[in-house]
Design a protein around this motif. Structure first.
Motif, PDB file in Angstrom:
ATOM      1  N   SER A   1     -46.293 -83.708 -38.752  1.00 25.08           N
ATOM      2  CA  SER A   1     -45.774 -83.574 -37.400  1.00 25.08           C
ATOM      3  C   SER A   1     -45.270 -84.919 -36.890  1.00 25.08           C
ATOM      4  O   SER A   1     -44.249 -85.002 -36.203  1.00 25.08           O
ATOM      5  N   ARG A   2     -45.958 -85.977 -37.246  1.00 24.28           N
ATOM      6  CA  ARG A   2     -45.570 -87.316 -36.795  1.00 24.28           C
ATOM      7  C   ARG A   2     -44.383 -87.863 -37.587  1.00 24.28           C
ATOM      8  O   ARG A   2     -43.622 -88.675 -37.084  1.00 24.28           O
ATOM      9  N   ALA A   3     -44.239 -87.425 -38.834  1.00 21.56           N
ATOM     10  CA  ALA A   3     -43.214 -87.996 -39.716  1.00 21.56           C
ATOM     11  C   ALA A   3     -42.006 -87.090 -39.882  1.00 21.56           C
ATOM     12  O   ALA A   3     -41.110 -87.401 -40.663  1.00 21.56           O
ATOM     13  N   ALA A   4     -41.955 -85.955 -39.152  1.00 21.05           N
ATOM     14  CA  ALA A   4     -40.915 -84.948 -39.379  1.00 21.05           C
ATOM     15  C   ALA A   4     -39.514 -85.543 -39.332  1.00 21.05           C
ATOM     16  O   ALA A   4     -39.135 -86.201 -38.368  1.00 21.05           O
ATOM     17  N   SER A   5     -38.757 -85.318 -40.403  1.00 21.58           N
ATOM     18  CA  SER A   5     -37.402 -85.846 -40.514  1.00 21.58           C
ATOM     19  C   SER A   5     -36.637 -85.034 -41.554  1.00 21.58           C
ATOM     20  O   SER A   5     -37.206 -84.642 -42.578  1.00 21.58           O
ATOM     21  N   LEU A   6     -35.363 -84.803 -41.294  1.00 22.79           N
ATOM     22  CA  LEU A   6     -34.535 -84.093 -42.273  1.00 22.79           C
ATOM     23  C   LEU A   6     -34.405 -84.892 -43.565  1.00 22.79           C
ATOM     24  O   LEU A   6     -34.331 -84.320 -44.654  1.00 22.79           O
ATOM     25  N   SER A   7     -34.375 -86.207 -43.458  1.00 22.91           N
ATOM     26  CA  SER A   7     -34.269 -87.046 -44.652  1.00 22.91           C
ATOM     27  C   SER A   7     -35.478 -86.860 -45.565  1.00 22.91           C
ATOM     28  O   SER A   7     -35.343 -86.809 -46.795  1.00 22.91           O
ATOM     29  N   LEU A   8     -36.660 -86.741 -44.962  1.00 21.84           N
ATOM     30  CA  LEU A   8     -37.869 -86.526 -45.770  1.00 21.84           C
ATOM     31  C   LEU A   8     -37.831 -85.148 -46.428  1.00 21.84           C
ATOM     32  O   LEU A   8     -38.268 -84.989 -47.574  1.00 21.84           O
ATOM     33  N   ALA A   9     -37.332 -84.144 -45.701  1.00 17.72           N
ATOM     34  CA  ALA A   9     -37.204 -82.817 -46.297  1.00 17.72           C
ATOM     35  C   ALA A   9     -36.242 -82.851 -47.486  1.00 17.72           C
ATOM     36  O   ALA A   9     -36.483 -82.214 -48.519  1.00 17.72           O
ATOM     37  N   LEU A  10     -35.166 -83.640 -47.368  1.00 19.30           N
ATOM     38  CA  LEU A  10     -34.225 -83.794 -48.475  1.00 19.30           C
ATOM     39  C   LEU A  10     -34.886 -84.490 -49.665  1.00 19.30           C
ATOM     40  O   LEU A  10     -34.611 -84.154 -50.816  1.00 19.30           O
ATOM     41  N   GLU A  11     -35.742 -85.462 -49.392  1.00 23.02           N
ATOM     42  CA  GLU A  11     -36.462 -86.121 -50.481  1.00 23.02           C
ATOM     43  C   GLU A  11     -37.353 -85.122 -51.214  1.00 23.02           C
ATOM     44  O   GLU A  11     -37.468 -85.156 -52.448  1.00 23.02           O
ATOM     45  N   GLY A  12     -38.003 -84.246 -50.465  1.00 26.84           N
ATOM     46  CA  GLY A  12     -38.816 -83.206 -51.090  1.00 26.84           C
ATOM     47  C   GLY A  12     -37.982 -82.264 -51.935  1.00 26.84           C
ATOM     48  O   GLY A  12     -38.406 -81.846 -53.027  1.00 26.84           O
ATOM     49  N   VAL A  13     -36.781 -81.932 -51.462  1.00 27.86           N
ATOM     50  CA  VAL A  13     -35.877 -81.074 -52.233  1.00 27.86           C
ATOM     51  C   VAL A  13     -35.486 -81.762 -53.536  1.00 27.86           C
ATOM     52  O   VAL A  13     -35.382 -81.119 -54.591  1.00 27.86           O
TER      53      VAL A  13
ATOM     54  N   ASP B   1     -45.930 -96.324 -39.410  1.00 25.75           N
ATOM     55  CA  ASP B   1     -44.674 -96.004 -40.096  1.00 25.75           C
ATOM     56  C   ASP B   1     -44.932 -94.768 -40.951  1.00 25.75           C
ATOM     57  O   ASP B   1     -44.965 -94.827 -42.190  1.00 25.75           O
ATOM     58  N   TYR B   2     -45.110 -93.641 -40.286  1.00 23.93           N
ATOM     59  CA  TYR B   2     -45.504 -92.413 -40.963  1.00 23.93           C
ATOM     60  C   TYR B   2     -44.418 -91.911 -41.914  1.00 23.93           C
ATOM     61  O   TYR B   2     -44.715 -91.393 -42.991  1.00 23.93           O
ATOM     62  N   GLN B   3     -43.173 -92.077 -41.515  1.00 21.73           N
ATOM     63  CA  GLN B   3     -42.078 -91.605 -42.362  1.00 21.73           C
ATOM     64  C   GLN B   3     -42.026 -92.384 -43.674  1.00 21.73           C
ATOM     65  O   GLN B   3     -41.779 -91.803 -44.728  1.00 21.73           O
ATOM     66  N   LEU B   4     -42.252 -93.688 -43.625  1.00 19.92           N
ATOM     67  CA  LEU B   4     -42.233 -94.488 -44.844  1.00 19.92           C
ATOM     68  C   LEU B   4     -43.384 -94.096 -45.768  1.00 19.92           C
ATOM     69  O   LEU B   4     -43.219 -94.069 -46.994  1.00 19.92           O
ATOM     70  N   ALA B   5     -44.548 -93.770 -45.199  1.00 17.12           N
ATOM     71  CA  ALA B   5     -45.695 -93.368 -46.010  1.00 17.12           C
ATOM     72  C   ALA B   5     -45.374 -92.100 -46.802  1.00 17.12           C
ATOM     73  O   ALA B   5     -45.672 -92.013 -48.002  1.00 17.12           O
ATOM     74  N   VAL B   6     -44.745 -91.132 -46.145  1.00 16.90           N
ATOM     75  CA  VAL B   6     -44.365 -89.891 -46.837  1.00 16.90           C
ATOM     76  C   VAL B   6     -43.225 -90.155 -47.814  1.00 16.90           C
ATOM     77  O   VAL B   6     -43.219 -89.647 -48.944  1.00 16.90           O
ATOM     78  N   SER B   7     -42.268 -90.975 -47.404  1.00 11.73           N
ATOM     79  CA  SER B   7     -41.111 -91.286 -48.247  1.00 11.73           C
ATOM     80  C   SER B   7     -41.522 -91.976 -49.536  1.00 11.73           C
ATOM     81  O   SER B   7     -40.934 -91.729 -50.597  1.00 11.73           O
ATOM     82  N   ASP B   8     -42.516 -92.858 -49.462  1.00 11.79           N
ATOM     83  CA  ASP B   8     -42.985 -93.549 -50.669  1.00 11.79           C
ATOM     84  C   ASP B   8     -43.526 -92.557 -51.696  1.00 11.79           C
ATOM     85  O   ASP B   8     -43.309 -92.711 -52.897  1.00 11.79           O
ATOM     86  N   ILE B   9     -44.239 -91.542 -51.220  1.00 14.11           N
ATOM     87  CA  ILE B   9     -44.809 -90.543 -52.129  1.00 14.11           C
ATOM     88  C   ILE B   9     -43.707 -89.667 -52.719  1.00 14.11           C
ATOM     89  O   ILE B   9     -43.615 -89.481 -53.940  1.00 14.11           O
ATOM     90  N   PHE B  10     -42.854 -89.116 -51.860  1.00 19.88           N
ATOM     91  CA  PHE B  10     -41.762 -88.272 -52.349  1.00 19.88           C
ATOM     92  C   PHE B  10     -40.815 -89.064 -53.254  1.00 19.88           C
ATOM     93  O   PHE B  10     -40.353 -88.565 -54.283  1.00 19.88           O
ATOM     94  N   GLY B  11     -40.509 -90.298 -52.859  1.00 17.68           N
ATOM     95  CA  GLY B  11     -39.608 -91.117 -53.662  1.00 17.68           C
ATOM     96  C   GLY B  11     -40.169 -91.423 -55.033  1.00 17.68           C
ATOM     97  O   GLY B  11     -39.453 -91.369 -56.039  1.00 17.68           O
ATOM     98  N   GLY B  12     -41.465 -91.742 -55.084  1.00 14.97           N
ATOM     99  CA  GLY B  12     -42.107 -91.998 -56.372  1.00 14.97           C
ATOM    100  C   GLY B  12     -42.156 -90.755 -57.241  1.00 14.97           C
ATOM    101  O   GLY B  12     -41.935 -90.813 -58.456  1.00 14.97           O
ATOM    102  N   ASN B  13     -42.429 -89.605 -56.620  1.00 16.58           N
ATOM    103  CA  ASN B  13     -42.486 -88.348 -57.370  1.00 16.58           C
ATOM    104  C   ASN B  13     -41.118 -87.953 -57.928  1.00 16.58           C
ATOM    105  O   ASN B  13     -41.015 -87.385 -59.018  1.00 16.58           O
ATOM    106  N   ALA B  14     -40.058 -88.236 -57.159  1.00 16.99           N
ATOM    107  CA  ALA B  14     -38.709 -87.919 -57.639  1.00 16.99           C
ATOM    108  C   ALA B  14     -38.328 -88.810 -58.821  1.00 16.99           C
ATOM    109  O   ALA B  14     -37.577 -88.391 -59.708  1.00 16.99           O
ATOM    110  N   PHE B  15     -38.857 -90.037 -58.839  1.00 18.40           N
ATOM    111  CA  PHE B  15     -38.514 -90.971 -59.916  1.00 18.40           C
ATOM    112  C   PHE B  15     -39.301 -90.708 -61.202  1.00 18.40           C
ATOM    113  O   PHE B  15     -38.798 -90.961 -62.302  1.00 18.40           O
TER     114      PHE B  15
END
Length: 360
Positions: free
Chosen positions: A106-118, A266-280
């Motif tokens: 809820s705190r990190a909600a962003s379309l960019s993060l959803a795209l990273e998950g995709v 920086d909640y978005q960066l915390a989620v982005s680091d996980i999704f970004g690492g998983n995508a790599f």
């Protein structure tokens, strides 16, 4: 040489290697933030790639070591198992990083993060498809599946870089209302510390980065070799050990750096680091293929395909969490985190059942 050592000594070596990766991983992540800020990379394409490579150096070392020794079961299990367990890191961040109030998504909600998950789902789906290709499709130490995964990852990172510059939505950044106050990545600038007294110089940051990378690579090899010997001592299959204990050990830096980002809100960066690492992580199949000269994915076991599917499901749950932004908390965590925790526990139980059902 590890096979001849006693189990207590092997456990000590494994724990020491894991602790080294934890400490070196923190330094590596901090210096990556400093270098990204000082070199003007920030959230640009180069910064995202540098961060993805840096945070996955333990997995890279284990993949190269396992592929070089022909132990492809550990390499594949570590990559696919690592994605599932690193997604569970978000549960830890939700429980210990938000300190009550609205859940993490809820705190990190962003379309960019959803795209990273995709993007994570896309590369995992291609990995599953590639397991069904003939093992004979190898040319110049390359396979169609590994190459396609890499191309999709590069294209996805480029699209995410464009999304970071603005999206054609009411909020051009694609952020939900009442999300974090400061923009994504502000904690990176805070770690860089400017150029005043007490700040880390760019040259020193580069030196520390190189040293931490080298230490991480060596510790990763020691972790893989000692872990393989431990699995043999306790009668645990290499793929099961790689997907659970070994993957958990290599995920320790993500826990620490994620909590650091959460502390700076920086909640978005915390989620982005996980999704970004998983995508790599699936990109490492290209590295494993280059090192071993064999088509790695067509030789995947049932457990490997199962873990890839588990990673897809867990990622999909968090994408839904980012979109629906439920404020409810159960047992100290968001509904999506609780769902992921239950699904992961059930998934590991299923993994054990598959391993026990395997012939021999």
């Amino acid at each position: 040489m590890f096979e001849d050592l006693s189990l207590p000594l092997l456990l000590g070596i494994f724990a020491a290697a894991a602790g080294t990766i934890w400490y070196a991983g923190i330094k590596l992540s901090d210096m990556t933030d400093v270098l990204s800020t000082r070199l003007g990379l920030g959230q640009a394409l180069g910064g995202v790639i540098l961060l993805a490579i840096a945070t996955n150096l333990p997995e890279s070392a284990i993949t190269v070591s396992a592929a070089w020794s022909g132990n492809l079961g550990v390499a594949v299990g570590n990559i696919l198992g690592g994605i599932a367990i690193q997604t569970v890191v978000l549960v830890i961040l939700d429980v210990f990083g938000t300190r009550g109030g609205a859940p993490l998504t809820s705190r990190a909600a962003s379309l960019s993060l959803a795209l990273e998950g995709v993007l994570v789902i896309a590369v995992l789906t291609v990995a599953i498809m590639a397991t069904q290709l003939p093992a004979s499709l190898v040319a110049f130490h390359l396979t169609p599946g590994a190459v396609l995964i890499t191309l999709i990852w590069v294209l996805g990172i480029w699209l995410l870089s464009r999304a970071g510059k603005g999206l054609p939505w009411h909020d051009s950044a694609g952020d939900a209302p009442d999300t974090q106050e400061k923009p994504k990545g502000h904690s990176q600038a805070a770690k860089a510390g400017g150029s005043g007294e007490g700040a880390v110089s760019t040259g020193r940051a580069g030196t520390v980065f190189g040293a931490a990378a080298l230490v991480t690579l060596v510790a990763g090899v020691v972790l893989e070799r000692s872990g393989d010997a431990i699995a043999g001592h306790v009668g645990m299959s290499g793929v099961l050990f790689g997907a659970t204990v070994l993957a958990a050990a290599t995920s320790l830096p993500e826990v620490s750096t994620g909590l650091a980002s959460m502390k700076l809100k920086d909640y978005q960066l915390a989620v982005s680091d996980i999704f970004g690492g998983n995508a790599f992580l699936p990109v490492l199949f290209l590295l494993a293929t280059l090192v071993s000269g064999a088509a790695v994915l067509p030789h995947a076991q049932r457990t490997d395909i199962y873990l890839a599917a588990l990673g897809v499901v867990l990622t999909a749950v968090y994408i839904c969490g980012l979109i629906f932004r439920s404020k409810r908390r159960w047992l100290g965590m968001g509904v999506d985190s609780l769902t992921v925790l239950v699904l992961y526990a059930a998934g590991i139980a299923g993994l054990v059942a598959i391993a026990l059902d395997a012939p021999g």
